[in-house]
Design a protein around this motif. Structure first.
Motif, PDB file in Angstrom:
ATOM      1  N   GLY A 199     -12.579 -40.328   1.702  1.00  0.00           N
ATOM      2  CA  GLY A 199     -13.822 -39.716   1.403  1.00  0.00           C
ATOM      3  C   GLY A 199     -14.811 -39.913   2.196  1.00  0.00           C
ATOM      4  N   HIS A 200     -16.027 -39.223   2.130  1.00  0.00           N
ATOM      5  CA  HIS A 200     -16.950 -39.397   3.051  1.00  0.00           C
ATOM      6  C   HIS A 200     -18.280 -38.968   2.397  1.00  0.00           C
ATOM      7  CE1 HIS A 200     -18.491 -38.836   7.426  1.00  0.00           C
ATOM      8  NE2 HIS A 200     -19.379 -39.585   6.858  1.00  0.00           N
ATOM      9  N   GLU A 240      -9.353 -42.477   5.917  1.00  0.00           N
ATOM     10  CA  GLU A 240     -10.318 -41.878   5.383  1.00  0.00           C
ATOM     11  C   GLU A 240     -10.281 -40.836   4.082  1.00  0.00           C
ATOM     12  OE1 GLU A 240     -13.422 -40.135   8.104  1.00  0.00           O
ATOM     13  OE2 GLU A 240     -13.889 -38.845   6.319  1.00  0.00           O
ATOM     14  N   ARG A 271      -5.011 -35.317   1.212  1.00  0.00           N
ATOM     15  CA  ARG A 271      -4.744 -36.660   1.701  1.00  0.00           C
ATOM     16  C   ARG A 271      -4.607 -37.680   0.880  1.00  0.00           C
ATOM     17  NH1 ARG A 271      -8.775 -38.337   6.811  1.00  0.00           N
ATOM     18  NH2 ARG A 271      -7.644 -36.580   7.700  1.00  0.00           N
ATOM     19  N   PHE A 312      -5.868 -27.840   4.641  1.00  0.00           N
ATOM     20  CA  PHE A 312      -5.841 -28.809   3.589  1.00  0.00           C
ATOM     21  C   PHE A 312      -6.647 -28.790   2.128  1.00  0.00           C
ATOM     22  CE2 PHE A 312      -9.740 -30.927   5.144  1.00  0.00           C
ATOM     23  CZ  PHE A 312      -9.676 -30.590   6.371  1.00  0.00           C
ATOM     24  N   GLU A 349      -6.820 -28.763  14.160  1.00  0.00           N
ATOM     25  CA  GLU A 349      -7.003 -30.158  14.559  1.00  0.00           C
ATOM     26  C   GLU A 349      -6.122 -30.260  16.021  1.00  0.00           C
ATOM     27  OE1 GLU A 349      -8.081 -32.828  13.137  1.00  0.00           O
ATOM     28  OE2 GLU A 349      -8.709 -32.366  11.223  1.00  0.00           O
ATOM     29  N   MET A 398      -9.883 -29.724   0.289  1.00  0.00           N
ATOM     30  CA  MET A 398     -11.019 -30.594   0.100  1.00  0.00           C
ATOM     31  C   MET A 398     -12.086 -30.380  -0.850  1.00  0.00           C
ATOM     32  SD  MET A 398     -14.130 -31.242   2.820  1.00  0.00           S
ATOM     33  CE  MET A 398     -13.536 -31.115   4.348  1.00  0.00           C
ATOM     34  N   GLY A 413     -17.472 -35.349   0.739  1.00  0.00           N
ATOM     35  CA  GLY A 413     -16.105 -34.742   0.784  1.00  0.00           C
ATOM     36  C   GLY A 413     -14.956 -35.621   0.381  1.00  0.00           C
ATOM     37  N   ILE A 414     -14.098 -34.981  -0.043  1.00  0.00           N
ATOM     38  CA  ILE A 414     -12.962 -35.851  -0.286  1.00  0.00           C
ATOM     39  C   ILE A 414     -11.659 -35.006  -0.086  1.00  0.00           C
ATOM     40  CG2 ILE A 414     -11.250 -36.762  -2.122  1.00  0.00           C
ATOM     41  CD1 ILE A 414     -13.558 -37.416  -4.060  1.00  0.00           C
ATOM     42  N   VAL A 452       0.502 -34.091   5.523  1.00  0.00           N
ATOM     43  CA  VAL A 452      -0.851 -33.699   4.850  1.00  0.00           C
ATOM     44  C   VAL A 452      -2.071 -34.565   4.884  1.00  0.00           C
ATOM     45  CG1 VAL A 452       0.393 -32.333   3.144  1.00  0.00           C
ATOM     46  CG2 VAL A 452      -0.121 -34.458   2.373  1.00  0.00           C
ATOM     47  N   MET A 453      -1.532 -35.659   5.750  1.00  0.00           N
ATOM     48  CA  MET A 453      -2.495 -36.472   5.867  1.00  0.00           C
ATOM     49  C   MET A 453      -3.549 -35.915   7.072  1.00  0.00           C
ATOM     50  SD  MET A 453      -2.781 -39.881   5.328  1.00  0.00           S
ATOM     51  CE  MET A 453      -1.425 -40.866   5.722  1.00  0.00           C
TER      52      MET A 453
HETATM   53  P1  ATP Z   1     -11.149 -37.273  10.093  1.00  0.00           P
HETATM   54  O1  ATP Z   1     -12.326 -38.304  10.839  1.00  0.00           O
HETATM   55  O2  ATP Z   1      -9.987 -38.036   9.290  1.00  0.00           O
HETATM   56  O3  ATP Z   1     -10.946 -36.163  10.970  1.00  0.00           O
HETATM   57  P2  ATP Z   1     -13.594 -35.989   9.446  1.00  0.00           P
HETATM   58  O4  ATP Z   1     -14.535 -37.103   9.225  1.00  0.00           O
HETATM   59  O5  ATP Z   1     -13.471 -35.111  10.239  1.00  0.00           O
HETATM   60  O6  ATP Z   1     -12.060 -36.419   9.037  1.00  0.00           O
HETATM   61  P3  ATP Z   1     -14.907 -35.012   6.863  1.00  0.00           P
HETATM   62  O7  ATP Z   1     -15.342 -33.739   7.672  1.00  0.00           O
HETATM   63  O8  ATP Z   1     -15.561 -36.156   6.571  1.00  0.00           O
HETATM   64  O9  ATP Z   1     -13.677 -35.310   7.717  1.00  0.00           O
HETATM   65  O10 ATP Z   1     -13.982 -34.353   5.762  1.00  0.00           O
HETATM   66  C1  ATP Z   1     -14.155 -34.920   4.275  1.00  0.00           C
HETATM   67  C2  ATP Z   1     -12.586 -35.275   4.132  1.00  0.00           C
HETATM   68  O11 ATP Z   1     -11.748 -34.438   4.274  1.00  0.00           O
HETATM   69  C3  ATP Z   1     -12.262 -36.571   4.822  1.00  0.00           C
HETATM   70  O12 ATP Z   1     -12.752 -37.761   4.355  1.00  0.00           O
HETATM   71  C4  ATP Z   1     -10.631 -36.396   4.598  1.00  0.00           C
HETATM   72  O13 ATP Z   1     -10.374 -37.142   3.618  1.00  0.00           O
HETATM   73  C5  ATP Z   1     -10.444 -35.018   4.433  1.00  0.00           C
HETATM   74  N1  ATP Z   1      -9.909 -34.405   5.784  1.00  0.00           N
HETATM   75  C6  ATP Z   1     -10.615 -34.231   7.018  1.00  0.00           C
HETATM   76  N2  ATP Z   1      -9.665 -33.773   7.945  1.00  0.00           N
HETATM   77  C7  ATP Z   1      -8.594 -33.401   7.252  1.00  0.00           C
HETATM   78  C8  ATP Z   1      -7.454 -32.912   7.777  1.00  0.00           C
HETATM   79  N3  ATP Z   1      -7.244 -32.487   8.923  1.00  0.00           N
HETATM   80  N4  ATP Z   1      -6.198 -32.932   6.976  1.00  0.00           N
HETATM   81  C9  ATP Z   1      -6.293 -33.721   5.700  1.00  0.00           C
HETATM   82  N5  ATP Z   1      -7.395 -34.090   5.061  1.00  0.00           N
HETATM   83  C10 ATP Z   1      -8.653 -33.928   5.768  1.00  0.00           C
END
Ligand code: ATP
Ligand code: MG
Length: 568
Positions: free
Chosen positions: A408-409, A406, A446, A155, A142, A157, A441-442, A149-150
């Protein structure tokens, strides 16, 4: 578990680099420890909470008919190269080489690997619909790891992928995941909202995000209380609002504006309102530069713009030297007239009359600008950020905005990966077809942080029962008092025998210290064995309640068991 044996290194001081409450509390309560930016170890309490979140996810995935498997985290590059994502992920992906110079990465998400597994292992169309999932550690380098851990770089998933024969099948698989997600976040005690999300420039027919409303959330959400509309900022459709502009076809005028760069400075200089200006921002979009214009009181939504342009990488502001080269002026004086790159114009700008823009000349602006007379946009579209005061695109009532985390997605991928990697099947009539996919994804780790953000007070965490590392803490006030200790042990044993996860604070600390720690680590229920124990009376206190109650020992145990079981 006995507190005297438990590794729970609580901290009195708030660590200086922790900005948000969940991060501060997870460190203070001895849940996690930092190893490097965005990389954490889970100590016993943190791990127990994390495992509980995993277990809730697992149970609900299984209930929805998904099958668990586990993929490697260290992955060969080929399959990501085949899908094009080796490039797309760019610096966000941890890439490495083995001793034979082969490229590998640490998996950031596994669409390609699941697609490949299904290509290799599924023998007949009769095996669809199929949903596979794993709960696994993901790696993303990132740009701004923060908030503990947010947003971390390593992390956990839960990622699930559905495989269907047709769109109707996908709709059904998606619905099942949607429902499972609702159950999961409810069981975790999260107060969440489901928003329509952007499904990206690369196709996909629908996508929703599960958001935990919180001021520390990094995603903007627009919602309408009147009709229930909710979307994230990238997806939220902006309806242009009307403003008053000078009437008539006023002639274009170049005005000297020395040292006036920002909208605030322009407003002061011209003695008018921000909406009389249109700002022009130059972006780098993959290998070209483009200009984007929004009204002076608006912001550009870079994801909307990126999707519109259809570029692969995130947009970047053009470097100052490029702005100078393209506009012949210092930063702050860009405008569309005479600019030799594509110009993307927001819907609202297209409605403006006799407005003010930069003149592509240091120290000058144009006044009384009119579109199509003075310049012609290449594209007119909704490219701005929705704000409070906008109207709901569904019902026209005022929109509200808030921040969300976010957790979950869910995403209807369609054929993106099945086409790229060749996941086909032959149907009943012998016809070749492409498999339709969804992904879900969850962010398990987070979720813990999100639950803490929604549940804490001045004394520490107030974790929901389902995510708390232990359910009950039994505290003898004075562990030198044999009667108190004996009774505390009995209560502790009794609770454990009934399946309640109990802690016994057998440390020779002052009662005040024990209470402080019990509050900090967020144990949902505390039973205190004190002076009245010889009358058979103990103190019973829910972490979320202000005051304790006195109960007989039998009653306290009975109530504890029923409270915990009914909240799991
Ligand atoms: P974000 O927009 O927060 O970067 P993302 O849309 O890239 O997330 P997805 O690829 O949809 O994330 O990943 C599925 C789930 O994984 C997300 O909904 C989020 O809860 C979690 N997640 C994503 N990136 C991270 C991270 N760097 N640390 C912790 N949890 C994460
Ligand atoms: Mg997402």
């Amino acid at each position: 578990m006995r507190m005297s044996k438990l590794l729970v290194p609580t901290l009195r001081e708030v660590p200086s680099d922790a900005e948000i409450m969940s991060h501060k509390l997870m460190l203070r309560a001895g849940y996690i420890r930092k190893l490097a930016a965005g990389i954490y170890s889970y100590l016993p309490l943190g791990l127990r909470s994390e495992r509980k979140a995993e277990q809730i996810v697992r149970e609900e995935m299984d209930r929805a008919g998904a099958q668990e498997l586990l993929m490697a985290a260290l992955l060969p590059s080929e399959v990501y190269q085949a899908s094009g994502r080796w490039e797309v992920f760019g610096d966000n992906m941890f890439k490495l080489k083995d001793r034979n110079d082969r490229d590998f990465c640490l998996g950031p998400t596994h669409e390609e690997l699941f697609t490949q597994t299904v290509i290799n292992e599924v023998r007949s169309y009769k095996e669809y619909p199929m949903t596979l999932y794993q709960i696994q550690t993901k790696y993303r380098d990132e740009a701004r790891p923060r908030f503990g851990v947010m947003r971390s770089r390593e992390f956990v998933m839960k990622d699930a992928y559905s495989f269907d024969k047709d769109e109707k099948g996908l709709d059904e698989s998606y619905r099942k995941m949607y429902e499972a997600y609702c159950r999961i976040f409810k069981r975790m005690g999260l107060d969440f909202t489901i928003v329509d999300a952007d499904s990206g420039a690369m196709g996909g027919s629908g996508s929703q995000e599960f958001m935990v409303k919180s001021p520390v959330g990094e995603d903007g959400i627009a919602y309408c209380d009147a009709c229930g509309y909710a979307a994230n900022y990238e997806k939220a459709q902006c309806i242009p609002t009307k403003k008053e502009y000078p009437e008539g076809d006023l002639s274009l005028e170049k005005v000297e504006t020395p040292d006036v760069h920002t909208i605030e400075e322009l407003v002061a200089f011209f003695g008018t309102e921000p909406y009389v200006f249109a700002k022009t921002i130059i972006y780098k979009a993959d290998d070209k530069y483009i200009a984007a214009m929004v009204r002076g009181d608006r912001e550009i939504n870079e994801i909307k713009l990126k999707n519109l342009i259809g570029c692969v990488n995130d947009l970047e502001l053009a470097e100052p030297f490029m702005v100078r080269q393209l506009t012949n002026a210092e930063v702050g004086f860009a405008g569309p007239i005479g600019l030799d790159i594509e110009v993307y114009v927001d819907l609202e700008v297209a409605q403006m009359k006799n407005f003010i823009i930069g003149a592509n000349e240091t120290g000058y602006h144009y006044k009384n600008v009119n579109i199509n007379r003075d310049f012609t946009p290449d594209t007119v579209a909704d490219i701005r950020v929705i704000t409070e005061g906008d109207i709901c695109p569904k019902c026209g009532k005022p929109i509200k905005t808030t921040q969300g985390i976010e957790v979950g997605h869910i995403f209807k991928l369609g054929t993106k990966y099945s086409k790229a990697l060749g996941l086909n099947y032959t149907d009943e009539s012998g016809e070749p077809k492409v498999v339709i996919m969804g992904c879900y994804g969850i962010g398990v780790t987070r979720c813990i942080a999100a639950a803490i953000e929604q549940n804490y007070d001045d004394n520490g965490m107030v974790l929901p029962v389902a995510l708390a590392p232990y359910h009950v803490i039994v505290v003898p006030v004075n562990n030198k008092d044999e009667e108190q200790m004996k009774l505390a042990e009995e209560i502790y044993n009794n609770l454990n025998e009934q399946g309640i996860e109990a802690l016994l604070d057998d440390r020779s600390e002052r009662a005040g210290v024990k209470f402080k720690d019990a509050d900090l680590i967020g144990i949902p229920l505390r039973i205190v064995v004190g002076k009245k124990c010889n009358e058979g009376i103990v103190e019973y206190k829910l972490r979320k309640d202000e005051k304790p109650e006195e109960k007989t020992i039998e009653q306290a145990i009975k109530d504890a068991v029923s409270y915990i079981k009914s909240n799991l």
